[in-house]
Motif scaffolding. Structure first.
Motif, PDB file in Angstrom:
ATOM      1  N   GLY A   1       0.811  -1.212   0.000  1.00 45.16           N
ATOM      2  CA  GLY A   1       0.000   0.000   0.000  1.00 45.16           C
ATOM      3  C   GLY A   1       0.841   1.256   0.000  1.00 45.16           C
ATOM      4  N   SER A   2       1.923   1.255   0.758  1.00 46.56           N
ATOM      5  CA  SER A   2       2.808   2.424   0.804  1.00 46.56           C
ATOM      6  C   SER A   2       3.509   2.649  -0.529  1.00 46.56           C
ATOM      7  N   LEU A   3       3.913   1.566  -1.193  1.00 47.44           N
ATOM      8  CA  LEU A   3       4.561   1.703  -2.501  1.00 47.44           C
ATOM      9  C   LEU A   3       3.616   2.356  -3.501  1.00 47.44           C
ATOM     10  N   GLY A   4       2.336   1.956  -3.478  1.00 50.72           N
ATOM     11  CA  GLY A   4       1.377   2.561  -4.384  1.00 50.72           C
ATOM     12  C   GLY A   4       1.191   4.043  -4.121  1.00 50.72           C
TER      13      GLY A   4
ATOM     14  N   GLY B   1       2.870   5.664  -7.315  1.00 49.87           N
ATOM     15  CA  GLY B   1       1.729   5.675  -8.223  1.00 49.87           C
ATOM     16  C   GLY B   1       0.911   4.411  -8.055  1.00 49.87           C
ATOM     17  N   ARG B   2      -0.361   4.586  -7.760  1.00 50.85           N
ATOM     18  CA  ARG B   2      -1.199   3.416  -7.476  1.00 50.85           C
ATOM     19  C   ARG B   2      -1.411   2.564  -8.721  1.00 50.85           C
ATOM     20  N   ARG B   3      -1.599   3.222  -9.871  1.00 48.59           N
ATOM     21  CA  ARG B   3      -1.776   2.444 -11.089  1.00 48.59           C
ATOM     22  C   ARG B   3      -0.506   1.674 -11.429  1.00 48.59           C
ATOM     23  N   ARG B   4       0.642   2.307 -11.304  1.00 48.66           N
ATOM     24  CA  ARG B   4       1.902   1.657 -11.652  1.00 48.66           C
ATOM     25  C   ARG B   4       2.140   0.419 -10.786  1.00 48.66           C
ATOM     26  N   VAL B   5       1.981   0.568  -9.489  1.00 49.75           N
ATOM     27  CA  VAL B   5       2.220  -0.571  -8.592  1.00 49.75           C
ATOM     28  C   VAL B   5       1.153  -1.640  -8.801  1.00 49.75           C
ATOM     29  N   PHE B   6      -0.086  -1.221  -9.052  1.00 49.06           N
ATOM     30  CA  PHE B   6      -1.153  -2.175  -9.338  1.00 49.06           C
ATOM     31  C   PHE B   6      -0.828  -3.010 -10.573  1.00 49.06           C
ATOM     32  N   VAL B   7      -0.386  -2.366 -11.642  1.00 42.08           N
ATOM     33  CA  VAL B   7      -0.055  -3.084 -12.879  1.00 42.08           C
ATOM     34  C   VAL B   7       1.126  -4.019 -12.656  1.00 42.08           C
ATOM     35  N   ILE B   8       2.142  -3.542 -11.943  1.00 41.97           N
ATOM     36  CA  ILE B   8       3.281  -4.419 -11.640  1.00 41.97           C
ATOM     37  C   ILE B   8       2.807  -5.633 -10.852  1.00 41.97           C
ATOM     38  N   GLY B   9       1.911  -5.395  -9.890  1.00 42.99           N
ATOM     39  CA  GLY B   9       1.383  -6.507  -9.105  1.00 42.99           C
ATOM     40  C   GLY B   9       0.613  -7.498  -9.948  1.00 42.99           C
ATOM     41  N   VAL B  10      -0.195  -7.011 -10.890  1.00 45.54           N
ATOM     42  CA  VAL B  10      -0.968  -7.911 -11.760  1.00 45.54           C
ATOM     43  C   VAL B  10      -0.027  -8.755 -12.622  1.00 45.54           C
ATOM     44  N   VAL B  11       0.984  -8.118 -13.211  1.00 49.11           N
ATOM     45  CA  VAL B  11       1.938  -8.854 -14.050  1.00 49.11           C
ATOM     46  C   VAL B  11       2.701  -9.872 -13.206  1.00 49.11           C
ATOM     47  N   TRP B  12       3.156  -9.462 -12.039  1.00 50.25           N
ATOM     48  CA  TRP B  12       3.892 -10.359 -11.144  1.00 50.25           C
ATOM     49  C   TRP B  12       3.021 -11.548 -10.746  1.00 50.25           C
ATOM     50  N   PHE B  13       1.778 -11.254 -10.371  1.00 42.38           N
ATOM     51  CA  PHE B  13       0.855 -12.299  -9.937  1.00 42.38           C
ATOM     52  C   PHE B  13       0.598 -13.291 -11.070  1.00 42.38           C
ATOM     53  N   ALA B  14       0.418 -12.773 -12.290  1.00 40.53           N
ATOM     54  CA  ALA B  14       0.164 -13.649 -13.429  1.00 40.53           C
ATOM     55  C   ALA B  14       1.383 -14.519 -13.745  1.00 40.53           C
TER      56      ALA B  14
END
Length: 502
Positions: free
Chosen positions: A78-81, A85-98
């Motif tokens: 949450g702090s990283l977002g 940037g919340r979108r940037r960290v969210f997208v990185i998380g989605v790619v990492w998770f996939a």
């Protein structure tokens, strides 16, 4: 093909517009990945164990490796977002998770699967806090409540479908598709997020990240969990050493958090007696839930003889009840206060788990299984939404995101410890899930333990929880299907923003 629309500033998106629909689609897809993973993997455990010819400890690690990294890192995510940037960290998380999901689906052996599950948890810690936080940051203030309502409702439907979908995949294409399903979801989610979701960050975020705290907290949980899972093999020096190391690292973590100027887990947040009390209730409730859902799916398949699809479908009543009734439960909690819901809810859940003692070989779904799940579901409906509201009401509005993140992490840690400890306490041997007789007898010992923990939570709530002030902050997300942990809520300070209804 994703249609290209002009970029939009944060905080001005309206519901009903093309951009608003894209933002909702992105956040629902992202939260659904983590949510589905929490609800469908348990259904696949017997088949995973059979395919890899493993003992009970590997099934525990398949669940716990994910919860370990997720619980340890979700506050940091949450702090990283907020910072980058919340979108940037969210997208990185989605790619990492996939990517981690793909590794899970292709895992050649149990060791690779467990390692990939741990990597999945890292991705979950990056994407989960961003889901609701993106909605809060993107939509116009007048439309946020409606947007959150749509998001939480769709998330609730996904939670209800999850166990059924997991069972269908396990019985059909195979258990690997429980993980591979995340890849096409990510392929759809990422380009939509990059094209249509406005970037946002908290300009007030400053200071250094508490990486040391995150690593120490996760390491303490890891060593302690290892000791509990491996203990059935005997109290060897390795097991004792892991337990002692876990306790020492936990003490060091507390010391580090007390001394840091910007800790991941500020100790002063526990100065609120209400916040501390509700988190103790959370630990009890979600420890019982974690143990119950881990063992009950195995009980239905190993002892009752259900297929994966039948076992997943059998559990639907609990989530459907939460989807249909949680908003009304939240309204009731606002009127009468949280003390009664947080007392009655765990007691109903305890009764439901004791009713599961009737579930054995030859059990009838209508006569034996369904009544237990209905009582359990009513208990979950009664307590989950008021619990979330009370957590947020117990701290200043500016710390609502942090409070919600702490509560969510505590719940996941409780489930983690329960999955590790309950088989040990119930006397479940390494090969128990291969024997209907052995597993059934240990299951009958485990359910009263879960019920006892819930009764303890009810007593804590009755003795300590009080009605919050009338001007307190209440969660905007009203539909809660939180089987694995309370739903995250996004606060203005957003140290750990919103997440899914897992």
């Amino acid at each position: 093909m994703v249609l290209s629309l002009p970029p939009v500033a944060s905080g001005v998106v309206r519901t009903g517009t093309p951009v608003g629909r894209w933002v909702l689609l992105t956040t629902v897809l992202g939260s659904s990945m983590a949510m589905l993973d929490s609800t469908v993997v348990n259904v696949a455990l017997p088949r995973i164990g059979a395919d890899f010819d493993t003992d009970m400890s590997v099934l525990q690690w398949t669940v716990n490796a994910y919860m370990l990294t997720l619980a340890g890192l979700i506050l940091l995510g949450g702090s990283l977002g907020d910072r980058f940037g919340r979108r940037r960290v969210f997208v990185i998380g989605v790619v990492w998770f996939a990517a981690a999901s793909l590794l899970c689906g292709l895992a050649p052996n149990a060791g690779v699967l467990v390692a990939a599950r741990a990597l999945q948890g890292v991705g979950g810690a990056l994407l989960a806090p961003g889901s609701l936080a993106l909605i809060q940051a993107s939509f116009h203030p007048d439309d946020r409540a409606r947007a959150v309502g749509v998001w939480s409702g769709l998330g609730g439907v996904g939670a209800a479908v999850g166990p059924f979908l997991g069972g269908w995949l396990v019985d059909g294409p195979g258990w690997r598709w429980v993980f591979l399903l995340n890849v096409p979801l990510a392929v759809l989610c990422v380009p939509v997020a990059l094209r249509h979701v406005p970037e946002s960050r908290d300009g007030r975020e400053h200071g250094r990240f508490d990486v040391a705290g995150a690593v120490l907290g996760a390491a303490a949980l890891a060593f302690f969990t290892y000791a509990l899972i491996e203990a059935p093999g005997g109290a060897s020096g390795e097991v004792v050493g892991a337990a002692v190391t876990g306790v020492v690292l936990g003490a060091v973590f507390v010391g580090v958090e007390r001394r840091r100027a910007d800790p991941m887990l500020p100790p002063d947040i526990f100065a609120s007696r209400q916040f501390t009390a509700v988190n103790l209730v959370t630990l009890c409730v979600y420890a019982a839930f974690g143990g119950f859902f881990f063992l009950s799916v195995l009980q239905l398949q190993v002892v009752v003889g259900y297929s994966a699809l039948q076992a997943g479908t059998a559990l639907l009543p609990t989530t459907v009840l939460m989807l249909l009734l949680s908003a009304r439960s939240g309204e009731l909690g606002q009127r009468i206060g949280p003390r009664i819901p947080l007392t009655v809810g765990p007691l109903l859940c305890a009764a439901g788990m004791l009713l599961m003692l009737r579930v054995g070989a030859g059990a009838s779904y209508v006569r034996d299984i369904l009544p237990a799940l209905l009582v359990l579901g009513l208990g979950m409906v009664t307590l989950v939404a008021p619990l979330t509201a009370t957590v947020l009401a117990s701290v200043d509005t500016g710390r609502a995101g942090l409070a919600s993140g702490v509560n969510n992490a505590a719940a996941r840690a409780a489930g983690l410890i329960a999955v590790a400890a309950l088989p040990l306490l119930a006397g479940m041997g390494p090969e128990a899930y291969r024997s209907a007789a052995e597993f059934g007898s240990t299951f009958r010992r485990a359910m009263p333990m879960c019920a006892g923990v819930l009764v303890l939570g009810a007593l804590i709530a009755f003795g300590t929880v009080r009605k919050p002030a009338p001007d307190c902050r209440l969660p905007e997300s009203r539909v809660h299907c939180a089987v694995a942990a309370p739903p995250l809520e996004s606060g203005r300070a957003g140290r750990a923003g919103g997440a899914g209804t897992s």
